[in-house]
Design a protein around this motif. Sequence first.
Motif, PDB file in Angstrom:
ATOM      1  N   HIS A   1       0.574   3.921  -9.188  1.00 18.65           N
ATOM      2  CA  HIS A   1      -0.838   3.374  -8.814  1.00 18.65           C
ATOM      3  C   HIS A   1      -1.666   3.707  -9.886  1.00 18.65           C
ATOM      4  CE1 HIS A   1      -4.539   2.625  -6.619  1.00 18.65           C
ATOM      5  NE2 HIS A   1      -4.846   3.743  -6.713  1.00 18.65           N
TER       6      HIS A   1
ATOM      7  N   LYS B   1       6.796   4.554  -7.207  1.00 17.55           N
ATOM      8  CA  LYS B   1       5.611   3.499  -7.030  1.00 17.55           C
ATOM      9  C   LYS B   1       4.485   3.950  -7.915  1.00 17.55           C
ATOM     10  CE  LYS B   1       5.981   4.615  -2.538  1.00 17.55           C
ATOM     11  NZ  LYS B   1       5.832   4.617  -1.324  1.00 17.55           N
TER      12      LYS B   1
ATOM     13  N   THR C   1       0.667  -1.090  -0.034  1.00 13.78           N
ATOM     14  CA  THR C   1      -0.024  -0.011  -0.199  1.00 13.78           C
ATOM     15  C   THR C   1       0.714   1.336  -0.035  1.00 13.78           C
ATOM     16  OG1 THR C   1      -0.078  -0.142   2.420  1.00 13.78           O
ATOM     17  CG2 THR C   1      -1.910  -1.172   1.120  1.00 13.78           C
TER      18      THR C   1
ATOM     19  N   SER D   1      -4.162  -8.498  -8.043  1.00 11.24           N
ATOM     20  CA  SER D   1      -3.112  -7.662  -7.920  1.00 11.24           C
ATOM     21  C   SER D   1      -2.199  -7.785  -9.196  1.00 11.24           C
ATOM     22  CB  SER D   1      -2.266  -7.874  -6.590  1.00 11.24           C
ATOM     23  OG  SER D   1      -1.997  -9.422  -6.362  1.00 11.24           O
TER      24      SER D   1
ATOM     25  N   ARG E   1      -3.835  -6.148 -12.132  1.00 12.52           N
ATOM     26  CA  ARG E   1      -3.379  -4.603 -12.072  1.00 12.52           C
ATOM     27  C   ARG E   1      -2.262  -4.307 -12.455  1.00 12.52           C
ATOM     28  NH1 ARG E   1      -6.916  -1.771  -8.344  1.00 12.52           N
ATOM     29  NH2 ARG E   1      -5.616  -0.267  -8.305  1.00 12.52           N
ATOM     30  N   SER E   2      -1.290  -4.965 -11.906  1.00 12.69           N
ATOM     31  CA  SER E   2       0.302  -4.834 -12.548  1.00 12.69           C
ATOM     32  C   SER E   2       0.240  -4.929 -13.738  1.00 12.69           C
ATOM     33  CB  SER E   2       1.147  -5.641 -11.606  1.00 12.69           C
ATOM     34  OG  SER E   2       1.104  -5.541 -10.229  1.00 12.69           O
TER      35      SER E   2
ATOM     36  N   ARG F   1      -4.035   3.190  -1.311  1.00 15.10           N
ATOM     37  CA  ARG F   1      -3.801   2.971  -2.912  1.00 15.10           C
ATOM     38  C   ARG F   1      -2.703   1.897  -2.977  1.00 15.10           C
ATOM     39  NH1 ARG F   1      -1.753   9.173  -4.011  1.00 15.10           N
ATOM     40  NH2 ARG F   1      -1.148   8.650  -1.840  1.00 15.10           N
ATOM     41  N   LYS F   2      -2.831   1.165  -3.872  1.00 14.12           N
ATOM     42  CA  LYS F   2      -1.864  -0.090  -3.889  1.00 14.12           C
ATOM     43  C   LYS F   2      -0.660   0.311  -4.759  1.00 14.12           C
ATOM     44  CE  LYS F   2      -4.924  -3.831  -2.257  1.00 14.12           C
ATOM     45  NZ  LYS F   2      -3.885  -4.147  -1.174  1.00 14.12           N
ATOM     46  N   ILE F   3       0.440  -0.468  -4.639  1.00 14.71           N
ATOM     47  CA  ILE F   3       1.519  -0.350  -5.613  1.00 14.71           C
ATOM     48  C   ILE F   3       1.313  -1.195  -6.723  1.00 14.71           C
ATOM     49  CG2 ILE F   3       3.992  -0.440  -5.889  1.00 14.71           C
ATOM     50  CD1 ILE F   3       4.369   0.129  -2.753  1.00 14.71           C
ATOM     51  N   ASP F   4       1.056  -0.750  -7.877  1.00 17.41           N
ATOM     52  CA  ASP F   4       0.831  -1.738  -9.054  1.00 17.41           C
ATOM     53  C   ASP F   4       2.094  -1.893  -9.823  1.00 17.41           C
ATOM     54  OD1 ASP F   4      -1.895  -1.737  -8.416  1.00 17.41           O
ATOM     55  OD2 ASP F   4      -2.484   0.091  -9.354  1.00 17.41           O
TER      56      ASP F   4
END
Length: 802
Positions: free
Chosen positions: A96, A94, A37, A146, A149-150, A43-46
């Motif tokens: 997002h 990072k 996060t 996840s 998303r990445s 907010r997540k690290i994509d």
Amino acid sequence: MSDKPGKEEMIPMEALDGVTSDSKESTLPPKSNTDRTFRDGVRKIDLILVVKDEENVIGDTMRKDFLTNIVKMGFEIEYENGVLPIHKKLIFFKVHCPNDVLNNLGNAFGVKCLQIGRADHIMSHKERDWINVVRLQYTQPLQYSSLDRSLIVYMALLNLPFGNRQNYIGLERLIKRNIVIDAYALHDGPYFIPRDATSINARQILFYNWAGVTNIFTRQPLNLVHEYFGPKVAMYFAFYGLYNLFLVIASIMSLITLYLAIYKNPTYMNVKEEFCECEHHIFCLKCGKTLTYCYTLPVKNLCNIFSLNILVDHKYTPHFSAFIILWGIFMTAYWIGREKFLYWVWETPNKDYNRKQTRPEFKFNFDTAPRSRKTGIVLIGKTITAKIITLICYIILIVLAVIVCAIILEQRKKQDKNYMINNKIRDPDVIIPRIIHTMVGFALVLFVIGIIERKFAYLIVRRENHKNYKSISRSLIKHLYVMCFPLPMIVLGYFGFQKIIFKLYTGMEKHVTGGPPNSYNFGIFLSPCLVTSCLYELSIAFPIVLILRFVLLRKLSLYSSLTDYNQGTLVQNVPCWERDMVLPRFKEKFLINRMKILVMQFTLIMSFGFACPPAIVIVLFFNIYDMRRDAELCILHYRRPLLFKNKTFKIWTNILKLMVYTAIVLNVVSLVCSTDTIQVHLTEQREKPGNVTLDHYLGIFFRHEHALLWSYYYDHYACCNARGFPHVRSSNFSKIPSHKTMLTLDELRFYQYLYIFSFEVVMFAVFMLLQYIFSVDVDELEIPKKLIQQQRDAKTLQNITE
């Protein structure tokens, strides 16, 4: 370097948090369960981008434009300075992707957030619970994983410009220019469960229930593997698991065959004991033209070779040979259907978003491109430079293969009967260590050539200028397998049947004056092997190449102990994105190289597995361990893979089909040429032995027509056929078979060709039938069921309304 934490003693989560970086403008994120996060915990690290903090006029401009375009695209970025001494000059960005932007990009790339409901009925209750727990942590309401998303962010950055020029596009170009050092996705958190954890992630579940030797006998959670690593990794482990399951069946049959050869083959084993104790009989390896000289060997000197041969060439060998072909056919046909089913379950066709997308690295000049002479349409194909490089690489590999084959042939001369005769070698056991030394050296040479092949294949693919990602992956697979396949098959084929084809048997037409009328005509009297059949050489060469090259000699980096949580004491002061950077990048080349090894294993076992059945058991035990070791590598020792979701893995299925056709031919030809299957069958049909003694055995299987006929003219030396070699009669040799058992050259060849042709036709027909049974498209099966269900629902509704 410290060891990784065990499953009983875990590193506390507090040790990984609360560390402040040297950057004045930002701090590391606070405590979080996922460790992915941003600072606000939402907010997540994509994706992580790594750049150097140094002055470079051109590089700074490109990097600034690229980061600006990232923000313009709607992404959010935040940066941190490196903590480790080696990362002091690095900046970690990072990235997002907000939900609205993610939804638009997902639709543009064809990535649908589907929950894969089709997999519910094939999952165990435990695996279903795991997936439900993992999916609860996905960002709502889109519920993209996840990994998705990445991957969406990564695909977007691959097509993002960083300048005004036409080829200033894509993240990979920046990485090649060393403007961006690296880009990667993060794991979902630590692979172990901390003592104060409030939730678990997919990586932890897989670590405890899938990876490592402790989970060897547990079922693979393939749907969870697909959820966390994507379809390509999941398909690899699905194939590996199925292959090992079929190896279990083949290993059981190989052990049964070995047991029958030793304990249920009294005729051969009794003769073997008497053969090794015999002191009277003498075999002559060469007779002069006038029969005045004969180089002799006592029968006892051939005991070890005969004992080895009797364990591989016996009456059960043709049955196991047929079984191993049917085994490979059934497995391939079953995998074809299984692959289609898994693609349907995981809805891979719906996510094939890069199938037609043009790679930013693709170069095309309409002015210089070739055009069709008939239509004038521009043709997109390989450049002249790529064709020249491809030709040069293959010429070099062919020259290397010719040199290796020439060395093998030269070494083979020292194992031939002519070499033994000319050098008066009275100990035939020297053949065995010579074959072993030759094949060990050959396996090591194959390993070195394999490294060269990989370099050439990558060079060729880079120069071929492929338009889309699917094409470049398929091309790499084809080149790698085409390069590695011929050399081991040619050398083993030489031991299996090459020398028999070119030195098969020679006939001699001779009418003996004074003998029985028409008693001898085109009799068989020459064979390139010793008193045994030729299978003992293949039974030594095959397991050495299989086990040493395609089992033991694998990439040494596979046994790395580095993880993202055992990098010394500094691990407590290093954030997750910096720890993950130390891990090697997971590339599609890893899966391609692993699949190449497995398919070569499969091909060699199908083609020559009958020569040494116990070798299959060794391969099985190593593969069982290796599969779980690969799972551990994916979870602990590699970064989160960013592999494009296309169906390039399907090319391996097409290669498997081709290998089945090839193996059918190699198997039956090797069986006929290197064993005595046909000769023994025909001889036993003509004269079935009763109480078999050594004299009777030699009389039936070592052919004594010459001894019977020529003994009228020579008192002591009477040449006879002992699998092609003359035999000196001794006074106690009394049992002579009748002439009705004699085989002529034409007769033997007729039955050999008939057996080969019949075997191949039957096996090809079985393979086609099994493909039809197992490879029916899943959608074709589901549509009729859906129609029937709709009709039933309509009838039920009609009854209710009435």
